[in-house]
Design an enzyme around this catalytic site. Sequence first.
Site, PDB file in Angstrom:
ATOM      1  N   GLY A 175       2.222   0.539  -5.320  1.00 26.03           N
ATOM      2  CA  GLY A 175       1.706   1.812  -4.835  1.00 26.03           C
ATOM      3  C   GLY A 175       0.226   2.039  -5.066  1.00 26.03           C
ATOM      4  N   TYR A 199       2.368   0.557   2.206  1.00 22.18           N
ATOM      5  CA  TYR A 199       3.027   0.186   0.958  1.00 22.18           C
ATOM      6  C   TYR A 199       2.514  -1.154   0.473  1.00 22.18           C
ATOM      7  CZ  TYR A 199       6.106  -2.998   3.555  1.00 22.18           C
ATOM      8  OH  TYR A 199       6.588  -4.013   4.324  1.00 22.18           O
ATOM      9  N   CYS A 200       2.706  -1.372  -0.813  1.00 28.41           N
ATOM     10  CA  CYS A 200       2.336  -2.638  -1.452  1.00 28.41           C
ATOM     11  C   CYS A 200       3.417  -2.944  -2.486  1.00 28.41           C
ATOM     12  CB  CYS A 200       0.934  -2.548  -2.063  1.00 28.41           C
ATOM     13  SG  CYS A 200       0.756  -1.256  -3.303  1.00 28.41           S
ATOM     14  N   ALA A 201       3.051  -3.589  -3.587  1.00 29.92           N
ATOM     15  CA  ALA A 201       4.047  -3.944  -4.602  1.00 29.92           C
ATOM     16  C   ALA A 201       4.311  -2.829  -5.597  1.00 29.92           C
ATOM     17  CB  ALA A 201       3.615  -5.202  -5.344  1.00 29.92           C
ATOM     18  N   LEU A 246       7.237  -1.472  -2.393  1.00 28.35           N
ATOM     19  CA  LEU A 246       8.430  -2.149  -1.881  1.00 28.35           C
ATOM     20  C   LEU A 246       9.584  -2.189  -2.888  1.00 28.35           C
ATOM     21  CD1 LEU A 246       9.489  -3.625   0.651  1.00 28.35           C
ATOM     22  CD2 LEU A 246       8.771  -5.750  -0.439  1.00 28.35           C
TER      23      LEU A 246
END
Length: 159
Positions: A121, A117-119, A146
């Site tokens: 996607g 995951y990141c900020a 997230l």
Amino acid sequence: MLKALIKLPFKVALLPLKIALKAAGILRDDEPGRPTPPPRPSNYQPPPEPEVPTDLEVQAKVLVERVAAGEEIVFVDVRGSAEIAASGKIEGALHIPMQDLARRYEELGKDTEIVLYCAAGQRSYGAAMFLREKGYDRAHSMILGLPGWQALGGEVVPM
């Protein structure tokens, strides 16, 4: 004579085009005035589109439910350290920044379920594709990253 002088600048201006057309085989001097036949069809075929796995992305809602049910999932945060310091990370998540993934991916087990995951996607999608190419068939990207996890009640802890 005057007419010839008027045509001269146009002939000079079109000379590079005429040379290029001759070099490409479109214009030939041997048959003036005769139209050039159309070029033969090429055998070129574009490469096929790469296959994108249909199970590459997973909804944050599904993950929140699975974690609440006690399923073991390895979360990998691919954001930078400054992003994690500002917004925290999923409890127990590994931190492997996107730029380090190519060198550190072997730290992950191929037999475990991995959710990156990141900020938003986007980076995690690319990271999941990379892991799939390396044989990690159970690597996934969390849709919405997230913020999606947090919006559905997923727990986040400070770094």
